[in-house]
Every structure is written in structure tokens, then in C-alpha cells.
Design a protein around this motif. Structure first.
Motif: not given
Length: 227
Positions: A179-201
């Protein structure tokens, strides 16, 4: 744009609704219980359509909600044991309604582990996601999949429905939602998960979905999003 938001009172849906209105869009909010929308019911630019997406024949009620929309954005997903199955059945109803209404653009939220979950449409998925590091691959993902086995199976069947729909679809797969506030600082990847991407708001997931609506490069794509 004219946007239809499904499960608009849900934890992702509320962010979709708020950000869409802030962006100046006209929004149709599809909800089971309109009372849960609170102040949003009084906002200009919001049309509320009450639909129980788990009920038989929901597609009939959905036609008016999706007709004329530039895109349909779904925050639909299982919440608790009682909600398992709603992602598949609700999405099946939405797809049927969109086909009949001639609405093409559909964006849905799934989950990062779903790429390795078997389903009728994909009975032999990859054993591991290529974007996962060794800790996530061998420890975190197996544990989470055991705990939420039924939830992920529902989302995997939902993805089957979306991929077979013939619509202009995008599937967004986040990892653990916060539930963290909007950051607009996120990563995306196509067709596979993101290395080190454990969470996102959840707010950032909504932001990602809204920005993908009119991006033709996201059509027919499974997109991972993570902080």
C-alpha cells in the motif's frame, strides 16, 4: 478516454478509479456494492454500474458498462478462500460482454508467479521464470505458490480466458502488492519477471496499467511490474 474499471472498490481498482479521474477520463465503475464507493459516487465523470461478477449471466449486465469504452481495466482477483474462482468467471463474463459490445482493449492484473502455474490452456508451463534469481526461484516462489495455490490457479485460468479472447489484451503481473503511495518509479519487463522485484505498490500497478492503455507496444503482451 472512456474507461471501464472492474472491481473498482478493490485494492487495485480504487487506485485505477482515482488516477483515471485525476487524468480527466470518463469512468464507468463496475462494483458489486455501490455503497463501498463512498465519495466516488458523487464525483463528476463517474458512472456506477452494480454487477455481481461471480453471478451467472453477469455478461448481460456488463454489456452496457463496456459498450463505447476505449478500454476496460480489471482489478478483479480472488480475495480470501471465498473469492477463489471469481477471476476466471468474472473475466469470462467481461470478455463475452466486450465481444458483443465491440469493445477491444482489455487490461488485467494477474500475479508474478502465474507464469509457472499449469492451466488448461497451458498444461506444461516453464518450471522457472527466466527473470527470477536463485533465492526467489528456489525458496520464495515455491513457498508462495503452496500457500496461495488456489488463488494462482484461478489467475492462471483467467489468463487462459484473456489470451484466447481475440481482444487487444495486456496482462500485468506484479509481485507482492503493498500500500505504499504512488511513486511512478517502477520497472517493467516483457514476458518474464524482474530480477530483484520483490514487491510493488498497488498505486504504481494502476499507474502502469493506465499508461499502457494507449501504448500499442503493450497489446498482446504479458508485462511484469515491480519496484
Amino acid at each position: 478516454m472512456r474507461l471501464t474499471v472492474l472491481a473498482a472498490t478493490g485494492r487495485v481498482g480504487r487506485h485505477l478509479l482515482a488516477q483515471a479521474l485525476e487524468g480527466g477520463h470518463e469512468v464507468t465503475a463496475v462494483v458489486r456494492d455501490p455503497a463501498k464507493l463512498g465519495e466516488w459516487r458523487e464525483r463528476d465523470g463517474v458512472r456506477v454500474v452494480p454487477v455481481d461478477l461471480s453471478a451467472a449471466g453477469a455478461e448481460r449486465e456488463l454489456r452496457a458498462a463496456v459498450r463505447g469504452a476505449d478500454a476496460v481495466l480489471s482489478g478483479l482477483g480472488p480475495v480470501g478462500k471465498a473469492g477463489v474462482g471469481v477471476a476466471e468467471s468474472g473475466t469470462r463474463a467481461v470478455v463475452a460482454a466486450m465481444r458483443e459490445a465491440g469493445t477491444r482493449r482489455l487490461l488485467v492484473v494477474s500475479a508474478a508467479p502465474v507464469g509457472t502455474v499449469p492451466s488448461p490452456g497451458r498444461p506444461h508451463p516453464p518450471r522457472h521464470d527466466p527473470g527470477e534469481g536463485p533465492v526467489v526461484r528456489h525458496l520464495v516462489t515455491p513457498l508462495v505458490k503452496r500457500v496461495l495455490r488456489a488463488h494462482y490457479a484461478d489467475l492462471a485460468r483467467m489468463e487462459d480466458v484473456v489470451l484466447a479472447s481475440g481482444l487487444d489484451w495486456t496482462v500485468v503481473r506484479p509481485p507482492r502488492l503493498t500500500d505504499r503511495p504512488l511513486t511512478r518509479r517502477y520497472r517493467i519487463a516483457y514476458g518474464q519477471n524482474l530480477r530483484g522485484g520483490a514487491s510493488v505498490g498497488r498505486a504504481d500497478v494502476a499507474h502502469c496499467m493506465l499508461h499502457a492503455v494507449d501504448d500499442p507496444g503493450t497489446v498482446g503482451q504479458v508485462i511484469a511490474v515491480a519496484s
